[in-house]
Write a protein that holds these residues in place. Structure first.
Motif, PDB file in Angstrom:
ATOM      1  N   SER A   1       0.820  -1.213   0.000  1.00 55.32           N
ATOM      2  CA  SER A   1       0.000   0.000   0.000  1.00 55.32           C
ATOM      3  C   SER A   1       0.859   1.272   0.000  1.00 55.32           C
ATOM      4  O   SER A   1       0.330   2.367  -0.197  1.00 55.32           O
ATOM      5  CB  SER A   1      -0.961   0.006   1.196  1.00 55.32           C
ATOM      6  OG  SER A   1      -0.238   0.044   2.407  1.00 55.32           O
ATOM      7  N   CYS A   2       2.152   1.123   0.191  1.00 55.81           N
ATOM      8  CA  CYS A   2       3.039   2.297   0.279  1.00 55.81           C
ATOM      9  C   CYS A   2       4.006   2.430  -0.899  1.00 55.81           C
ATOM     10  O   CYS A   2       4.630   3.479  -1.055  1.00 55.81           O
ATOM     11  CB  CYS A   2       3.869   2.209   1.555  1.00 55.81           C
ATOM     12  SG  CYS A   2       2.911   2.212   3.059  1.00 55.81           S
ATOM     13  N   GLU A   3       4.133   1.386  -1.705  1.00 61.75           N
ATOM     14  CA  GLU A   3       5.167   1.383  -2.745  1.00 61.75           C
ATOM     15  C   GLU A   3       5.091   2.592  -3.675  1.00 61.75           C
ATOM     16  O   GLU A   3       6.108   3.224  -3.969  1.00 61.75           O
ATOM     17  CB  GLU A   3       5.105   0.086  -3.559  1.00 61.75           C
ATOM     18  CG  GLU A   3       5.664  -1.083  -2.809  1.00 61.75           C
ATOM     19  CD  GLU A   3       5.538  -2.394  -3.565  1.00 61.75           C
ATOM     20  OE1 GLU A   3       6.522  -3.138  -3.555  1.00 61.75           O
ATOM     21  OE2 GLU A   3       4.455  -2.660  -4.149  1.00 61.75           O
ATOM     22  N   ARG A   4       3.921   2.917  -4.149  1.00 59.49           N
ATOM     23  CA  ARG A   4       3.788   4.048  -5.079  1.00 59.49           C
ATOM     24  C   ARG A   4       4.164   5.369  -4.406  1.00 59.49           C
ATOM     25  O   ARG A   4       4.854   6.195  -5.002  1.00 59.49           O
ATOM     26  CB  ARG A   4       2.367   4.109  -5.645  1.00 59.49           C
ATOM     27  CG  ARG A   4       2.175   5.192  -6.662  1.00 59.49           C
ATOM     28  CD  ARG A   4       2.982   4.914  -7.942  1.00 59.49           C
ATOM     29  NE  ARG A   4       2.825   6.033  -8.840  1.00 59.49           N
ATOM     30  CZ  ARG A   4       3.813   6.680  -9.428  1.00 59.49           C
ATOM     31  NH1 ARG A   4       5.050   6.294  -9.272  1.00 59.49           N
ATOM     32  NH2 ARG A   4       3.574   7.705 -10.201  1.00 59.49           N
ATOM     33  N   LEU A   5       3.740   5.558  -3.170  1.00 59.15           N
ATOM     34  CA  LEU A   5       4.088   6.773  -2.444  1.00 59.15           C
ATOM     35  C   LEU A   5       5.601   6.860  -2.215  1.00 59.15           C
ATOM     36  O   LEU A   5       6.197   7.942  -2.316  1.00 59.15           O
ATOM     37  CB  LEU A   5       3.341   6.840  -1.115  1.00 59.15           C
ATOM     38  CG  LEU A   5       3.567   8.084  -0.266  1.00 59.15           C
ATOM     39  CD1 LEU A   5       3.281   9.357  -1.047  1.00 59.15           C
ATOM     40  CD2 LEU A   5       2.721   8.026   0.982  1.00 59.15           C
ATOM     41  N   ILE A   6       6.230   5.735  -1.938  1.00 61.26           N
ATOM     42  CA  ILE A   6       7.686   5.710  -1.765  1.00 61.26           C
ATOM     43  C   ILE A   6       8.369   6.098  -3.073  1.00 61.26           C
ATOM     44  O   ILE A   6       9.297   6.912  -3.082  1.00 61.26           O
ATOM     45  CB  ILE A   6       8.154   4.327  -1.267  1.00 61.26           C
ATOM     46  CG1 ILE A   6       7.606   4.069   0.143  1.00 61.26           C
ATOM     47  CG2 ILE A   6       9.688   4.225  -1.291  1.00 61.26           C
ATOM     48  CD1 ILE A   6       7.710   2.634   0.597  1.00 61.26           C
ATOM     49  N   GLU A   7       7.911   5.557  -4.193  1.00 63.92           N
ATOM     50  CA  GLU A   7       8.482   5.906  -5.498  1.00 63.92           C
ATOM     51  C   GLU A   7       8.354   7.408  -5.774  1.00 63.92           C
ATOM     52  O   GLU A   7       9.305   8.045  -6.227  1.00 63.92           O
ATOM     53  CB  GLU A   7       7.777   5.132  -6.616  1.00 63.92           C
ATOM     54  CG  GLU A   7       8.099   3.667  -6.659  1.00 63.92           C
ATOM     55  CD  GLU A   7       7.274   2.930  -7.713  1.00 63.92           C
ATOM     56  OE1 GLU A   7       6.523   3.585  -8.482  1.00 63.92           O
ATOM     57  OE2 GLU A   7       7.373   1.700  -7.767  1.00 63.92           O
ATOM     58  N   VAL A   8       7.180   7.956  -5.521  1.00 60.75           N
ATOM     59  CA  VAL A   8       6.950   9.380  -5.759  1.00 60.75           C
ATOM     60  C   VAL A   8       7.845  10.217  -4.828  1.00 60.75           C
ATOM     61  O   VAL A   8       8.440  11.209  -5.255  1.00 60.75           O
ATOM     62  CB  VAL A   8       5.459   9.739  -5.560  1.00 60.75           C
ATOM     63  CG1 VAL A   8       5.247  11.240  -5.538  1.00 60.75           C
ATOM     64  CG2 VAL A   8       4.617   9.089  -6.655  1.00 60.75           C
ATOM     65  N   SER A   9       7.959   9.804  -3.571  1.00 57.13           N
ATOM     66  CA  SER A   9       8.802  10.529  -2.616  1.00 57.13           C
ATOM     67  C   SER A   9      10.262  10.514  -3.058  1.00 57.13           C
ATOM     68  O   SER A   9      10.942  11.550  -3.003  1.00 57.13           O
ATOM     69  CB  SER A   9       8.673   9.916  -1.216  1.00 57.13           C
ATOM     70  OG  SER A   9       7.360  10.053  -0.734  1.00 57.13           O
TER      71      SER A   9
END
Length: 136
Positions: free
Chosen positions: A59-67
């Motif tokens: 659930s966090c992978e995309r947010l980590i990539e964007v960050s």
């Protein structure tokens, strides 16, 4: 181009646990608020909070990539970035393995990592300042 702001062109990547120490997400692991965040703000640090380390990675992978993409952009535009890893939390509270994979994927080095305690105080903010000393 990123417009000028009050952050002294410095960004600290911080664990959600440090930003929200009393969150119900952390159950018994809750920590009392300290003066660490106030010290960073007073010193002109910008803050990037990562997703809670207790969430599911999927659930966090995309947010980590964007960050990570944002951190790369900050560095490209002359900002200094420091990662504040929490020594006694899984993945140091920041999803460090996932962040490292994202940086490797685009061929970029990770910013300096400074280890702090989960109950970090204003004194721990000195370590973030110190991580930038050689680059200044």
């Amino acid at each position: 181009m990123i417009r000028e702001d009050l952050r002294s062109r410095r960004i600290a990547v911080i664990a959600d646990f440090v930003v929200n120490p009393g969150s119900a997400l952390y159950g018994k692991r809750q920590a009392p608020p300290t003066d660490f965040m106030d010290a960073l703000v007073e010193r002109g640090w910008g803050i990037m909070k990562m997703p809670p380390h207790v969430a599911r990675l999927e659930s966090c992978e995309r947010l980590i990539e964007v960050s990570v993409g944002d951190l790369i952009d900050y560095r490209k535009n002359g900002y200094n970035v420091v990662i504040a890893a929490v020594e006694d939390l899984p993945q140091q509270g920041l999803w460090l393995d996932a962040m490292a994979a994202c940086f490797r994927k685009v061929g970029k080095d990770m910013p300096p990592i400074v280890t702090i305690r989960s109950n970090a105080t204003a004194a721990d903010a000195d370590a973030l300042d110190g991580a930038l000393a050689p680059a200044a």
